[in-house]
Structure formats: structure tokens, C-alpha cells
Motif scaffolding. Structure first.
Motif, PDB file in Angstrom:
ATOM      1  N   SER A  28       0.801  -1.218   0.000  1.00  0.00           N
ATOM      2  CA  SER A  28       0.000   0.000   0.000  1.00  0.00           C
ATOM      3  C   SER A  28       0.836   1.272   0.000  1.00  0.00           C
ATOM      4  CB  SER A  28      -0.973   0.006   1.190  1.00  0.00           C
ATOM      5  OG  SER A  28      -0.295  -0.229   2.397  1.00  0.00           O
ATOM      6  N   GLY A  29       2.019   1.260   0.627  1.00  0.00           N
ATOM      7  CA  GLY A  29       2.879   2.436   0.587  1.00  0.00           C
ATOM      8  C   GLY A  29       3.278   2.773  -0.835  1.00  0.00           C
ATOM      9  N   ALA A  30       3.697   1.757  -1.592  1.00  0.00           N
ATOM     10  CA  ALA A  30       4.064   1.960  -2.995  1.00  0.00           C
ATOM     11  C   ALA A  30       2.853   2.378  -3.820  1.00  0.00           C
ATOM     12  CB  ALA A  30       4.663   0.679  -3.558  1.00  0.00           C
ATOM     13  N   ILE A  31       1.688   1.806  -3.520  1.00  0.00           N
ATOM     14  CA  ILE A  31       0.479   2.125  -4.276  1.00  0.00           C
ATOM     15  C   ILE A  31       0.038   3.553  -4.008  1.00  0.00           C
ATOM     16  CG2 ILE A  31      -1.972   1.567  -4.510  1.00  0.00           C
ATOM     17  CD1 ILE A  31      -1.140  -1.383  -3.986  1.00  0.00           C
ATOM     18  N   PHE A  32       0.170   4.011  -2.765  1.00  0.00           N
ATOM     19  CA  PHE A  32      -0.139   5.415  -2.483  1.00  0.00           C
ATOM     20  C   PHE A  32       0.823   6.332  -3.222  1.00  0.00           C
ATOM     21  CE2 PHE A  32      -3.210   4.207   0.609  1.00  0.00           C
ATOM     22  CZ  PHE A  32      -3.972   5.343   0.873  1.00  0.00           C
ATOM     23  N   GLY A  33       2.061   5.873  -3.416  1.00  0.00           N
ATOM     24  CA  GLY A  33       2.993   6.635  -4.226  1.00  0.00           C
ATOM     25  C   GLY A  33       2.528   6.759  -5.665  1.00  0.00           C
ATOM     26  N   LEU A  34       1.997   5.674  -6.208  1.00  0.00           N
ATOM     27  CA  LEU A  34       1.452   5.715  -7.565  1.00  0.00           C
ATOM     28  C   LEU A  34       0.224   6.609  -7.633  1.00  0.00           C
ATOM     29  CD1 LEU A  34       1.767   1.968  -8.666  1.00  0.00           C
ATOM     30  CD2 LEU A  34       3.316   3.869  -9.171  1.00  0.00           C
ATOM     31  N   TRP A  35      -0.564   6.639  -6.545  1.00  0.00           N
ATOM     32  CA  TRP A  35      -1.725   7.525  -6.487  1.00  0.00           C
ATOM     33  C   TRP A  35      -1.267   8.978  -6.633  1.00  0.00           C
ATOM     34  CZ3 TRP A  35      -6.059   6.935  -2.231  1.00  0.00           C
ATOM     35  CH2 TRP A  35      -7.121   7.791  -2.534  1.00  0.00           C
ATOM     36  N   ALA A  80      -0.904   0.550   8.694  1.00  0.00           N
ATOM     37  CA  ALA A  80       0.362   1.287   8.587  1.00  0.00           C
ATOM     38  C   ALA A  80       0.136   2.576   7.801  1.00  0.00           C
ATOM     39  CB  ALA A  80       1.426   0.420   7.936  1.00  0.00           C
ATOM     40  N   TRP A  81      -0.617   3.500   8.394  1.00  0.00           N
ATOM     41  CA  TRP A  81      -0.907   4.761   7.718  1.00  0.00           C
ATOM     42  C   TRP A  81       0.379   5.564   7.478  1.00  0.00           C
ATOM     43  CZ3 TRP A  81       0.639   9.183  10.126  1.00  0.00           C
ATOM     44  CH2 TRP A  81       0.876   9.113  11.512  1.00  0.00           C
ATOM     45  N   GLU A  82       1.393   5.338   8.307  1.00  0.00           N
ATOM     46  CA  GLU A  82       2.658   6.037   8.121  1.00  0.00           C
ATOM     47  C   GLU A  82       3.300   5.673   6.776  1.00  0.00           C
ATOM     48  OE1 GLU A  82       2.400   4.726  12.539  1.00  0.00           O
ATOM     49  OE2 GLU A  82       1.971   3.898  10.528  1.00  0.00           O
ATOM     50  N   ALA A  83       3.174   4.402   6.394  1.00  0.00           N
ATOM     51  CA  ALA A  83       3.702   3.964   5.097  1.00  0.00           C
ATOM     52  C   ALA A  83       2.914   4.603   3.960  1.00  0.00           C
ATOM     53  CB  ALA A  83       3.655   2.444   4.992  1.00  0.00           C
ATOM     54  N   HIS A  84       1.608   4.719   4.134  1.00  0.00           N
ATOM     55  CA  HIS A  84       0.777   5.383   3.126  1.00  0.00           C
ATOM     56  C   HIS A  84       1.248   6.823   2.932  1.00  0.00           C
ATOM     57  CE1 HIS A  84      -2.830   2.525   4.134  1.00  0.00           C
ATOM     58  NE2 HIS A  84      -1.743   1.886   3.759  1.00  0.00           N
ATOM     59  N   LEU A  85       1.467   7.515   4.045  1.00  0.00           N
ATOM     60  CA  LEU A  85       1.887   8.916   3.989  1.00  0.00           C
ATOM     61  C   LEU A  85       3.256   9.048   3.317  1.00  0.00           C
ATOM     62  CD1 LEU A  85       1.611  11.906   4.765  1.00  0.00           C
ATOM     63  CD2 LEU A  85       2.604  11.334   6.992  1.00  0.00           C
ATOM     64  N   GLY A  86       4.216   8.215   3.754  1.00  0.00           N
ATOM     65  CA  GLY A  86       5.551   8.279   3.171  1.00  0.00           C
ATOM     66  C   GLY A  86       5.553   7.964   1.691  1.00  0.00           C
TER      67      GLY A  86
END
Length: 230
Positions: A143-150, A205-211
Motif C-alpha cells: 500500500s505504501g508503494a500504491i499510495f505513491g502511484l496515487w 500502517a498509515w505512516e507507510a501510506h503517507l511516506g
């Protein structure tokens, strides 16, 4: 009656409709890899009574204290259950495709797309670990990588803009708000589920989403320039 030429044209049209073009393949292959790893993980746990992959492959402050820095990478490719991987892969298919298309066609373009995906995932993992430095609970998921793609998709206008949109463009602002709201909703749901189950922890892991989101927001420009696509 349809002529043979007309029937052949219809047949060729159907083949083209169902055939993947190259820009689709980077995302498709990434989803396939995630699925294979997930099936192997489930098979190991269910049929071979293997060790918990979340503990061995997930990243945490404790994992890095133990010298297991590789978990910053392995954690991106692991998922905890059917719902988890389904949600992440659905988002990856939706958000990854316009970003992949923006990098163009060919192997070089695919490698730049993968590089952006991994960079966002790694920064998301590092953000999680940095904010939970003494934590032992492992984080897994893409999800961290996917939020980056977002975020990257927002900067390229969802794939419809030939140039990067300004950081304060209305479309970009709407995507940032959507990302924040989605996180708040998921956190609220996890808190409710935790309270009902008596666990009390968020488990997200909302922190990973943010990062990851911040990484994708700022890295898409340099990556496109390096790939010759700016």
C-alpha cells in the motif's frame, strides 16, 4: 450474410480488444508476481505448517535492530489475507496503469515504472519504521508503494495531461484530499473493529501510506525526466 472479410475484421477486432499492449504488462506482471508470492505464502502456512511469513518478511523497528534490512523490500510483496491483497491489487491496477502509460512503451519504460514503485514502497517502509523505531509489530503490504502511484497519477492528471500538473492544481488538491479521507475512513474502521474484538490496535500502517504518497508526489517529475518522458 456477413462476408468472410467482415467476419475476419470482427475476429481481428476481438483479438486486439483482449490482447494486452506493452504498457499494460508492467502492471500485469507486478500483480501476477504479488499473487504468486501470496499463494506460496498461503501454501507454506496452510499445507506445510511453515513459519509466519509476516514475522520473517515484514518490516519493523525490531527487524532493523536485528539487522534484517532486507525486510524493507520483502514487506512490500507480502499480504496478510485475501481481502488485503484484493484491495491492494485492485488499487494497483487502477492507479498503476496511467503511471505506466506515462513512462511509455518498452522495457526501459517498464524498468523506470518499477523503479518508481520500489522507491515509493521503500520510502513508505522507512517512514513506518522511523515512526515506530522501537516497535516489534511487522508491517507488510504494497500500500505504501500504491499510495505513491496515487500521488504520481495525480501529478500527471490521471494520465490525461502531457505535462506535470502544478502541485496546487485543483485536480491534484482533490486527489490529496481523497487520499487523506480514505486513510481517515480506514483508520476509523480499524479502530471500531479493534474495539469490538478487544484488540485495541489500529493495525493499519498509515505512516507507510503517507511516506509513499509524499514520495510519489515529488519523485514522479525527476523519474520522468530521467526516463526522457518529461
Amino acid at each position: 450474410m456477413d462476408s468472410p472479410d467482415a467476419l475476419q475484421a470482427v475476429s481481428e477486432g476481438r483479438k486486439r480488444r483482449w490482447r494486452f499492449t506493452w504498457p499494460d504488462w508492467p502492471v500485469t506482471l507486478l500483480i501476477a508476481l504479488m499473487a504468486v508470492i501470496f499463494l506460496a505464502m498461503m501454501g507454506n502456512i496452510i499445507f506445510l505448517d511453515g513459519e509466519d511469513w509476516r514475522q520473517t518478511g515484514g518490516t519493523s523497528g525490531q527487524a532493523l535492530h536485528d539487522g534484517r534490512w532486507v525486510t524493507l523490500v520483502t514487506s512490500i510483496f507480502l499480504h496478510v489475507g485475501i481481502v488485503h491483497i484484493w484491495l491492494n491489487m485492485s488499487a494497483l491496477a487502477s492507479l498503476g496503469t496511467p503511471v505506466s502509460l506515462r513512462f511509455g512503451r518498452g522495457l526501459k519504460a517498464a524498468l523506470w515504472f518499477y523503479a518508481l514503485f520500489m522507491a515509493c514502497g521503500l520510502i513508505g517502509s522507512l517512514t513506518f519504521v522511523a515512526t515506530n523505531w522501537n516497535g516489534a509489530t511487522p508491517m507488510i503490504g504494497a500500500s505504501g508503494a500504491i499510495f505513491g502511484l496515487w500521488a504520481a497519477s495525480a501529478r500527471i492528471g490521471g494520465g490525461g495531461s502531457p505535462v506535470l500538473l502544478p502541485m496546487l492544481h485543483p485536480f491534484v488538491r482533490r486527489q490529496i484530499v481523497a487520499a487523506v479521507v480514505s486513510n481517515l475512513i480506514i483508520i476509523a474502521l480499524f479502530l471500531v473493529l479493534g474495539a469490538i474484538s478487544g484488540g485495541g490496535s489500529i493495525g493499519l500502517a498509515w505512516e507507510a501510506h503517507l511516506g509513499g504518497f509524499v514520495a510519489g508526489f515529488f519523485l514522479i517529475g525527476p523519474f520522468l525526466r530521467l526516463a526522457g518522458r518529461s
